[in-house]
Scaffold this motif. Structure first.
Motif, PDB file in Angstrom:
ATOM      1  N   CYS A   1     -93.099 -34.247 -70.812  1.00  0.00           N
ATOM      2  CA  CYS A   1     -93.249 -33.486 -69.566  1.00  0.00           C
ATOM      3  C   CYS A   1     -92.321 -32.264 -69.530  1.00  0.00           C
ATOM      4  CB  CYS A   1     -92.981 -34.388 -68.364  1.00  0.00           C
ATOM      5  SG  CYS A   1     -94.248 -35.659 -68.104  1.00  0.00           S
ATOM      6  N   ASP A   2     -91.265 -32.302 -70.322  1.00  0.00           N
ATOM      7  CA  ASP A   2     -90.322 -31.172 -70.379  1.00  0.00           C
ATOM      8  C   ASP A   2     -90.652 -30.204 -71.510  1.00  0.00           C
ATOM      9  OD1 ASP A   2     -88.000 -29.917 -69.285  1.00  0.00           O
ATOM     10  OD2 ASP A   2     -86.887 -30.546 -71.063  1.00  0.00           O
ATOM     11  N   TRP A   3     -91.750 -30.414 -72.188  1.00  0.00           N
ATOM     12  CA  TRP A   3     -92.171 -29.593 -73.330  1.00  0.00           C
ATOM     13  C   TRP A   3     -92.823 -28.311 -72.811  1.00  0.00           C
ATOM     14  CZ3 TRP A   3     -96.168 -31.783 -77.397  1.00  0.00           C
ATOM     15  CH2 TRP A   3     -96.095 -31.017 -78.581  1.00  0.00           C
ATOM     16  N   LYS A   4     -92.288 -27.170 -73.176  1.00  0.00           N
ATOM     17  CA  LYS A   4     -92.779 -25.892 -72.658  1.00  0.00           C
ATOM     18  C   LYS A   4     -93.263 -24.992 -73.799  1.00  0.00           C
ATOM     19  CE  LYS A   4     -91.259 -27.148 -68.590  1.00  0.00           C
ATOM     20  NZ  LYS A   4     -92.194 -27.640 -67.561  1.00  0.00           N
ATOM     21  N   LEU A   5     -94.165 -24.081 -73.451  1.00  0.00           N
ATOM     22  CA  LEU A   5     -94.609 -23.070 -74.401  1.00  0.00           C
ATOM     23  C   LEU A   5     -93.467 -22.098 -74.689  1.00  0.00           C
ATOM     24  CD1 LEU A   5     -98.149 -22.284 -72.973  1.00  0.00           C
ATOM     25  CD2 LEU A   5     -97.644 -23.450 -75.115  1.00  0.00           C
ATOM     26  N   PRO A   6     -93.389 -21.559 -75.906  1.00  0.00           N
ATOM     27  CA  PRO A   6     -92.314 -20.611 -76.226  1.00  0.00           C
ATOM     28  C   PRO A   6     -92.338 -19.404 -75.291  1.00  0.00           C
ATOM     29  CG  PRO A   6     -93.500 -21.284 -78.213  1.00  0.00           C
ATOM     30  CD  PRO A   6     -94.275 -21.822 -77.050  1.00  0.00           C
ATOM     31  N   ASP A   7     -91.152 -18.978 -74.882  1.00  0.00           N
ATOM     32  CA  ASP A   7     -91.005 -17.805 -74.018  1.00  0.00           C
ATOM     33  C   ASP A   7     -91.790 -17.953 -72.722  1.00  0.00           C
ATOM     34  OD1 ASP A   7     -89.488 -16.567 -76.062  1.00  0.00           O
ATOM     35  OD2 ASP A   7     -91.324 -15.913 -77.034  1.00  0.00           O
ATOM     36  N   SER A   8     -91.929 -19.184 -72.248  1.00  0.00           N
ATOM     37  CA  SER A   8     -92.713 -19.420 -71.039  1.00  0.00           C
ATOM     38  C   SER A   8     -92.266 -20.724 -70.411  1.00  0.00           C
ATOM     39  CB  SER A   8     -94.210 -19.481 -71.366  1.00  0.00           C
ATOM     40  OG  SER A   8     -94.945 -19.937 -70.241  1.00  0.00           O
ATOM     41  N   SER A   9     -92.491 -20.833 -69.108  1.00  0.00           N
ATOM     42  CA  SER A   9     -92.221 -22.099 -68.424  1.00  0.00           C
ATOM     43  C   SER A   9     -93.480 -22.947 -68.299  1.00  0.00           C
ATOM     44  CB  SER A   9     -91.655 -21.824 -67.024  1.00  0.00           C
ATOM     45  OG  SER A   9     -92.599 -21.078 -66.244  1.00  0.00           O
ATOM     46  N   ALA A  10     -94.572 -22.488 -68.927  1.00  0.00           N
ATOM     47  CA  ALA A  10     -95.836 -23.215 -68.849  1.00  0.00           C
ATOM     48  C   ALA A  10     -95.747 -24.499 -69.673  1.00  0.00           C
ATOM     49  CB  ALA A  10     -96.974 -22.342 -69.359  1.00  0.00           C
ATOM     50  N   PRO A  11     -96.291 -25.594 -69.163  1.00  0.00           N
ATOM     51  CA  PRO A  11     -96.186 -26.877 -69.871  1.00  0.00           C
ATOM     52  C   PRO A  11     -97.144 -26.964 -71.049  1.00  0.00           C
ATOM     53  CG  PRO A  11     -97.496 -27.156 -67.889  1.00  0.00           C
ATOM     54  CD  PRO A  11     -96.978 -25.727 -67.861  1.00  0.00           C
ATOM     55  N   VAL A  12     -96.765 -27.737 -72.055  1.00  0.00           N
ATOM     56  CA  VAL A  12     -97.654 -28.063 -73.169  1.00  0.00           C
ATOM     57  C   VAL A  12     -98.518 -29.272 -72.809  1.00  0.00           C
ATOM     58  CG1 VAL A  12     -97.743 -28.839 -75.578  1.00  0.00           C
ATOM     59  CG2 VAL A  12     -96.072 -27.115 -74.868  1.00  0.00           C
TER      60      VAL A  12
END
Length: 308
Positions: free
Chosen positions: A156-167
């Motif tokens: 749930c804490d996994w984010k796209l690089p250079d972004s706060s969007a979730p994976v």
């Protein structure tokens, strides 16, 4: 191959027509799928790498057999025609299974690994390396829930690089998704990947030892046609397909709300009992498409070449 997709649709349409003529135009007819389809984002996710980043999976030096197994599998998938591949794998099922296992799980230091993944896009999930269940389990049964909590938090804490969007859109315990006697066949944590700019993220095998340590990366131009396991042209979506006609009083254009309702609803249309099944028989007044829905369907048919 420019006309391949259109040819497949035409062949399917012709087959549906043959079935309708064989059974009669008044017979109940259903066309359904347990999932839909959508476009794939250019970004791909490596779930195994994410587990390693969070200290849940530990790698070891890959042995000669493990590396050879992965190379042999990849070569067979790339070189053999589909029918030849099926014949080989069918006749050498045991050996193929061992090669696939070595290729998929090689390099994992099992005594130091709390969780692992099969890295497959069709059923993304994470298994706890549970002692007494896994061959080299390292997690005591008393720590099972704690490890699952750690896995869910990491995802749930996994984010796209250079972004706060979730994976990951959702990471759920398997019993929160499935019920019944076979829940144990599902991964301990079931994952739904997120979307990026309207396109679904793809899960592809982690390229261990290939110079990249990123858990999410953007495909290069030459990788876009890489095929299954390296880059995806499309992804599955959770909304399935339900088309019906002459189905009596079962629910109309909206279709079932859940996949568990499909079997009892179809049985009801066939005049059979559905009492022994989970799910509900869905009955409702038929309704016509709204003007907006009619326009949307017409536009989609026009893009497929069915309407001028």
């Amino acid at each position: 191959r420019r006309g391949a997709v259109g040819a497949v649709y035409e062949a399917l349409d012709a087959a549906c027509g043959e079935l309708r003529r064989a059974f009669g135009e008044s017979a109940a007819c259903f066309a359904l799928s347990d999932h839909g389809a959508g476009g794939a984002a250019r970004e791909v996710a490596h779930l195994g790498r994410r587990l390693a980043e969070c200290g849940l999976l530990t790698r070891r030096r890959v042995g000669a057999f493990d590396g050879a197994a992965r190379a042999a599998r990849d070569l067979a998938l790339r070189v053999l025609p589909p029918r030849a591949r099926e014949r080989v794998f069918r006749r050498l099922h045991g050996a193929a299974a061992r090669v696939e296992s070595a290729a998929r799980f090689s390099g994992i230091a099992w005594p130091k690994t709390a969780a692992f993944t099969e890295d497959v896009n069709t059923q993304p999930g994470v298994w706890v390396n549970l002692s007494g269940r896994e061959a080299a389990g390292s997690v005591a049964p008393g720590d099972y829930e704690r490890v699952r909590d750690e896995v869910i938090a990491a995802l749930c804490d996994w984010k796209l690089p250079d972004s706060s969007a979730p994976v990951v859109a959702r990471a759920l315990r398997r019993e929160d998704v499935y019920q019944g006697p076979h829940v144990g066949r599902a991964p301990d944590v079931v994952i739904e990947l997120a979307q990026h700019a309207g396109y679904g993220l793809s899960l592809v095998p982690t390229p261990w030892g290939e110079g990249s340590d990123a858990s999410v990366r953007r495909l290069e131009a030459h990788e876009l046609g890489g095929g299954k396991g390296r880059g995806m042209n499309g992804v599955h979506t959770s909304q399935g397909i339900w088309i019906q006609t002459n189905a009596g009083d079962v629910q109309g254009a909206l279709g079932p709300a859940s996949i568990v309702d499909t079997a009892p609803t179809i049985l009801r249309a066939l005049g059979l009992s559905a009492d022994a099944l989970d799910g509900s028989v869905l009955c409702a007044e038929r309704r016509a498409y709204s003007a907006a829905e009619e326009a949307l369907v017409a536009e989609r048919l026009r893009k497929l070449g069915y309407l001028e």
